[in-house]
Design a protein around this motif. Structure first.
Motif, PDB file in Angstrom:
ATOM      1  N   ARG A  62     -34.349 -34.068  19.321  1.00 30.99           N
ATOM      2  CA  ARG A  62     -35.367 -32.918  19.450  1.00 30.99           C
ATOM      3  C   ARG A  62     -36.578 -33.286  17.978  1.00 30.99           C
ATOM      4  O   ARG A  62     -36.805 -33.947  17.438  1.00 30.99           O
ATOM      5  N   SER A  63     -37.545 -32.969  19.224  1.00 32.74           N
ATOM      6  CA  SER A  63     -38.879 -33.911  17.957  1.00 32.74           C
ATOM      7  C   SER A  63     -39.429 -32.387  17.635  1.00 32.74           C
ATOM      8  O   SER A  63     -39.025 -31.144  17.825  1.00 32.74           O
ATOM      9  N   ASP A  64     -39.461 -32.505  16.021  1.00 37.07           N
ATOM     10  CA  ASP A  64     -40.130 -31.051  15.240  1.00 37.07           C
ATOM     11  C   ASP A  64     -41.784 -30.966  15.923  1.00 37.07           C
ATOM     12  O   ASP A  64     -42.842 -30.513  14.895  1.00 37.07           O
ATOM     13  N   ALA A  65     -42.340 -32.444  15.903  1.00 36.63           N
ATOM     14  CA  ALA A  65     -43.991 -31.881  16.864  1.00 36.63           C
ATOM     15  C   ALA A  65     -44.296 -30.179  16.743  1.00 36.63           C
ATOM     16  O   ALA A  65     -45.462 -29.810  16.688  1.00 36.63           O
ATOM     17  N   PHE A  66     -43.751 -29.219  17.799  1.00 29.36           N
ATOM     18  CA  PHE A  66     -44.232 -28.482  18.629  1.00 29.36           C
ATOM     19  C   PHE A  66     -43.450 -27.417  17.774  1.00 29.36           C
ATOM     20  O   PHE A  66     -43.539 -26.084  18.051  1.00 29.36           O
ATOM     21  N   ASP A  67     -42.742 -27.445  16.581  1.00 31.74           N
ATOM     22  CA  ASP A  67     -42.153 -26.090  15.972  1.00 31.74           C
ATOM     23  C   ASP A  67     -42.383 -25.190  15.524  1.00 31.74           C
ATOM     24  O   ASP A  67     -42.617 -23.774  15.910  1.00 31.74           O
ATOM     25  N   LYS A  68     -43.906 -25.595  14.729  1.00 31.57           N
ATOM     26  CA  LYS A  68     -44.987 -24.949  14.383  1.00 31.57           C
ATOM     27  C   LYS A  68     -45.810 -23.972  15.066  1.00 31.57           C
ATOM     28  O   LYS A  68     -45.611 -22.757  15.580  1.00 31.57           O
ATOM     29  N   ILE A  69     -45.664 -24.789  16.130  1.00 26.73           N
ATOM     30  CA  ILE A  69     -46.102 -23.959  17.444  1.00 26.73           C
ATOM     31  C   ILE A  69     -45.575 -22.520  18.051  1.00 26.73           C
ATOM     32  O   ILE A  69     -45.613 -21.686  18.225  1.00 26.73           O
ATOM     33  N   ILE A  70     -44.199 -23.063  18.214  1.00 25.31           N
ATOM     34  CA  ILE A  70     -43.070 -21.955  18.688  1.00 25.31           C
ATOM     35  C   ILE A  70     -42.434 -20.860  17.374  1.00 25.31           C
ATOM     36  O   ILE A  70     -42.812 -20.288  18.019  1.00 25.31           O
ATOM     37  N   SER A  71     -42.968 -21.196  16.469  1.00 20.78           N
ATOM     38  CA  SER A  71     -42.212 -20.238  15.698  1.00 20.78           C
ATOM     39  C   SER A  71     -43.199 -19.382  15.276  1.00 20.78           C
ATOM     40  O   SER A  71     -43.416 -17.953  14.978  1.00 20.78           O
ATOM     41  N   ALA A  72     -44.550 -19.545  16.029  1.00 22.68           N
ATOM     42  CA  ALA A  72     -45.770 -19.059  15.555  1.00 22.68           C
ATOM     43  C   ALA A  72     -46.154 -17.640  16.484  1.00 22.68           C
ATOM     44  O   ALA A  72     -46.042 -16.416  16.349  1.00 22.68           O
ATOM     45  N   THR A  73     -44.809 -17.615  17.773  1.00 24.89           N
ATOM     46  CA  THR A  73     -45.305 -17.334  18.817  1.00 24.89           C
ATOM     47  C   THR A  73     -44.824 -15.369  18.829  1.00 24.89           C
ATOM     48  O   THR A  73     -45.236 -15.003  18.826  1.00 24.89           O
ATOM     49  N   HIS A  74     -44.027 -15.918  17.820  1.00 22.53           N
ATOM     50  CA  HIS A  74     -44.085 -14.195  17.777  1.00 22.53           C
ATOM     51  C   HIS A  74     -44.891 -12.908  16.625  1.00 22.53           C
ATOM     52  O   HIS A  74     -44.924 -11.803  16.473  1.00 22.53           O
ATOM     53  N   LYS A  75     -45.406 -13.864  16.191  1.00 16.87           N
ATOM     54  CA  LYS A  75     -47.015 -13.497  15.492  1.00 16.87           C
ATOM     55  C   LYS A  75     -48.624 -12.519  15.998  1.00 16.87           C
ATOM     56  O   LYS A  75     -48.988 -11.701  16.182  1.00 16.87           O
ATOM     57  N   HIS A  76     -48.158 -13.470  17.417  1.00 19.87           N
ATOM     58  CA  HIS A  76     -49.165 -13.466  18.539  1.00 19.87           C
ATOM     59  C   HIS A  76     -48.342 -12.992  19.827  1.00 19.87           C
ATOM     60  O   HIS A  76     -49.293 -12.330  20.431  1.00 19.87           O
ATOM     61  N   PHE A  77     -47.263 -11.669  19.492  1.00 22.22           N
ATOM     62  CA  PHE A  77     -46.884 -11.159  20.395  1.00 22.22           C
ATOM     63  C   PHE A  77     -47.075  -9.547  21.177  1.00 22.22           C
ATOM     64  O   PHE A  77     -48.101  -9.256  20.613  1.00 22.22           O
ATOM     65  N   TRP A  78     -47.476  -9.651  22.451  1.00 19.49           N
ATOM     66  CA  TRP A  78     -48.001  -8.887  22.874  1.00 19.49           C
ATOM     67  C   TRP A  78     -47.226  -8.014  24.294  1.00 19.49           C
ATOM     68  O   TRP A  78     -47.113  -8.933  24.581  1.00 19.49           O
ATOM     69  N   ASP A  79     -47.295  -7.313  25.183  1.00 21.33           N
ATOM     70  CA  ASP A  79     -46.636  -5.965  25.739  1.00 21.33           C
ATOM     71  C   ASP A  79     -47.503  -5.931  26.890  1.00 21.33           C
ATOM     72  O   ASP A  79     -48.459  -4.742  26.902  1.00 21.33           O
ATOM     73  N   PRO A  80     -47.917  -6.901  27.912  1.00 21.59           N
ATOM     74  CA  PRO A  80     -49.407  -6.066  29.083  1.00 21.59           C
ATOM     75  C   PRO A  80     -48.561  -4.380  29.398  1.00 21.59           C
ATOM     76  O   PRO A  80     -49.692  -3.686  29.367  1.00 21.59           O
ATOM     77  N   ASN A  81     -47.320  -4.538  29.245  1.00 18.48           N
ATOM     78  CA  ASN A  81     -47.370  -2.618  29.599  1.00 18.48           C
ATOM     79  C   ASN A  81     -46.832  -1.516  28.912  1.00 18.48           C
ATOM     80  O   ASN A  81     -46.118  -0.055  28.446  1.00 18.48           O
ATOM     81  N   ASP A  82     -47.356  -1.915  28.160  1.00 15.88           N
ATOM     82  CA  ASP A  82     -46.940  -1.119  26.293  1.00 15.88           C
ATOM     83  C   ASP A  82     -48.389  -0.708  26.012  1.00 15.88           C
ATOM     84  O   ASP A  82     -49.316  -1.836  25.169  1.00 15.88           O
ATOM     85  N   LYS A  83     -48.468   0.315  26.065  1.00 16.37           N
ATOM     86  CA  LYS A  83     -50.000   1.827  25.775  1.00 16.37           C
ATOM     87  C   LYS A  83     -50.337   1.092  24.665  1.00 16.37           C
ATOM     88  O   LYS A  83     -50.676   1.411  23.884  1.00 16.37           O
ATOM     89  N   LYS A  84     -49.550   0.203  23.189  1.00 15.27           N
ATOM     90  CA  LYS A  84     -49.381   0.506  21.540  1.00 15.27           C
ATOM     91  C   LYS A  84     -49.834  -0.842  22.032  1.00 15.27           C
ATOM     92  O   LYS A  84     -51.137  -1.135  21.421  1.00 15.27           O
ATOM     93  N   TYR A  85     -50.572  -1.573  22.989  1.00 17.17           N
ATOM     94  CA  TYR A  85     -51.297  -2.716  22.939  1.00 17.17           C
ATOM     95  C   TYR A  85     -52.589  -2.332  23.856  1.00 17.17           C
ATOM     96  O   TYR A  85     -54.023  -3.166  23.359  1.00 17.17           O
ATOM     97  N   LEU A  86     -52.697  -2.315  24.895  1.00 19.04           N
ATOM     98  CA  LEU A  86     -53.500  -1.927  26.088  1.00 19.04           C
ATOM     99  C   LEU A  86     -53.445  -0.788  27.209  1.00 19.04           C
ATOM    100  O   LEU A  86     -52.077  -0.516  27.354  1.00 19.04           O
ATOM    101  N   ASP A  87     -54.249   0.431  26.975  1.00 20.94           N
ATOM    102  CA  ASP A  87     -54.186   1.494  28.015  1.00 20.94           C
ATOM    103  C   ASP A  87     -55.313   1.276  29.209  1.00 20.94           C
ATOM    104  O   ASP A  87     -56.161   1.353  29.008  1.00 20.94           O
ATOM    105  N   TYR A  88     -54.294   1.017  30.557  1.00 26.88           N
ATOM    106  CA  TYR A  88     -55.148   0.429  31.521  1.00 26.88           C
ATOM    107  C   TYR A  88     -55.238   1.989  31.956  1.00 26.88           C
ATOM    108  O   TYR A  88     -56.209   1.941  33.458  1.00 26.88           O
ATOM    109  N   ASP A  89     -54.999   3.105  31.243  1.00 26.86           N
ATOM    110  CA  ASP A  89     -55.532   4.246  31.704  1.00 26.86           C
ATOM    111  C   ASP A  89     -57.271   4.366  31.303  1.00 26.86           C
ATOM    112  O   ASP A  89     -57.119   5.694  32.150  1.00 26.86           O
ATOM    113  N   GLN A  90     -57.733   3.701  30.498  1.00 25.47           N
ATOM    114  CA  GLN A  90     -58.868   3.864  30.197  1.00 25.47           C
ATOM    115  C   GLN A  90     -59.697   3.426  31.235  1.00 25.47           C
ATOM    116  O   GLN A  90     -59.814   2.083  32.062  1.00 25.47           O
ATOM    117  N   PRO A  91     -61.233   4.541  31.850  1.00 29.04           N
ATOM    118  CA  PRO A  91     -61.855   4.752  33.194  1.00 29.04           C
ATOM    119  C   PRO A  91     -63.080   3.595  32.868  1.00 29.04           C
ATOM    120  O   PRO A  91     -63.443   3.108  31.763  1.00 29.04           O
TER     121      PRO A  91
END
Ligand SMILES: [Fe+2]
Ligand SMILES: [Fe+2]
Length: 398
Positions: A62-91
């Motif tokens: 297994r190459s470790d070339a991508f480990d940093k970008i793999i583990s960084a994923t949790h830092k920029h997690f977001w959920d398009p279905n969660d109003k905590k991140y985005l409110d699609y009701d904004q007119p």
């Protein structure tokens, strides 16, 4: 008692035979179609055979070339279905307000002979529908990125590269959801894919050749998307879209890094003829994509919706582009979208003197050469990551 020894012997012979065949096709795939693999992290297998994927030796390799970008994923997690991140009701009043500044995504409005035929409401419609067309193409591009990264999981042999691809697939899936929801909220549904983009996506997603996939998607489509996102973020008057773009960019900046790692590890080791193959592939896709964004044929339906004939629009636009400095300036700004991807290819040393002229028609190559290799929109992406880490830590809602 049933004597199974014959069956067991037969099974062993069959397995051995199968193993031989699989190994042979694996070799063929590595030494044939995917011969441009210069770094073990990008070793590829034939996606039609699963057996090489469960080779017990493979897991530890297994190459470790991508480990940093793999583990960084949790830092920029977001959920398009969660109003905590985005409110699609904004007119947003798409009928009476420009969703983006007119001009950049709708060059037609800068041409007096076209603009003079329209009243204020029609101008808003032409501008907003043009932008809906652009966002629809972005949505199709996101689906392409999702399907392509999923297909990389079937082709890449290195477990680290595979984990990265699986992770990108997950992120592209949320982009598909995010843009689908945005288009639904503002217009109901997306436009169909333009013929050029459809053909380009079909070509790169269905190809089994790793360099065609990576150059096509990670470098060109991702580069184009980063440019378009940065431009739309700057020009939009809709705060919901601004937030969505910022989140998407915080993911895309990492995808761009994957392409860069591939290029750094592959391009310098290519022979002249191999380099030519990669360079020609990039040039073909670039020219194809360029026409997707500026060809008035692809927006025929939109012109009709405001009572304009597409042949008239095309004639007027070309005539005006030839004469007008204003449009040339606008084009220059629009070309910023292409600038990002040309810069990506240039900094990856994919463009040489052989194909430089193709790109020089649209962007100032000298200027690009003197810039550092930060991708456009990186600052916005960083801002997105910072904002997401605060939301994810439960300290704030969007
Ligand atoms: Fe994406
Ligand atoms: Fe992406």
């Amino acid at each position: 008692m049933v004597d199974n020894s014959r069956n067991i012997r037969f099974a062993k012979v069959a397995l051995k035979d199968q193993g031989f065949k699989v190994k042979k096709s694996w070799q063929m795939s590595r030494n044939g179609k995917n011969a441009l693999t210069k770094d073990p992290a990008y070793n590829a297998v034939n996606p039609n055979h699963f057996i090489p994927m469960i080779d017990e030796e493979r897991y530890g390799d297994r190459s470790d070339a991508f480990d940093k970008i793999i583990s960084a994923t949790h830092k920029h997690f977001w959920d398009p279905n969660d109003k905590k991140y985005l409110d699609y009701d904004q007119p947003f009043d798409t009928e009476n307000e420009h969703i983006v500044d007119p001009g950049i995504f709708c060059l037609e409005l800068s041409v007096p002979n076209i603009a003079n035929k329209l009243d204020e409401k029609q101008k808003i419609k032409l501008n907003n529908e043009s932008f809906r067309f652009v966002l629809s193409q972005i949505l199709h591009g996101e689906q392409g990125a999702l399907s392509l990264s999923a297909s990389l999981c079937h082709v890449l042999k290195d477990p680290g590269a595979q984990e990265y691809a699986a992770n990108q697939t997950r992120e592209e899936a949320r982009h598909v959801t995010g843009f689908t929801k945005y288009i639904q909220a503002r217009w109901g549904k997306p436009y169909k894919v333009g013929p050029t983009l459809g053909r380009v996506l079909e070509n790169i997603v269905s190809s089994d050749v790793v360099y065609k996939k990576i150059v096509g998607m990670q470098m060109l489509i991702e580069g184009l998307a980063m440019g378009a996102f940065a431009m739309a973020h700057e020009d939009t008057r809709d705060p919901l879209l601004q937030t969505l773009l910022k989140y998407v960019m915080s993911d895309e900046a990492f995808h761009h890094k994957f392409g860069k790692i591939w290029a750094d590890r592959t391009i310098p080791k290519l022979s002249k003829s191999e380099h030519n193959k990669v360079e020609d592939w990039a040039e073909t896709l670039f020219v194809d994509l360029l026409f997707n964004l500026i060809n008035p044929w692809e927006k025929k339906e939109i012109y009709q919706s405001v009572g304009l004939d597409h042949k008239f629009v095309m004639k007027e636009m070309f005539a005006y582009i030839d004469e007008s400095e204003v449009v040339k300036q606008e084009m220059k700004k629009t070309n910023n979208i292409f600038r990002v991807l040309v810069k990506t290819l240039l900094k990856a040393h994919i463009i040489t003197d052989r194909t430089k002229a193709t790109y020089a028609e649209f962007v100032d190559m000298e200027e690009l050469n003197n810039e550092d290799d930060t991708v456009a929109g990186q600052e916005l992406a960083d801002e997105g990551v910072r904002r997401l880490s605060i939301i994810n830590a439960g300290k704030k809602v969007a």
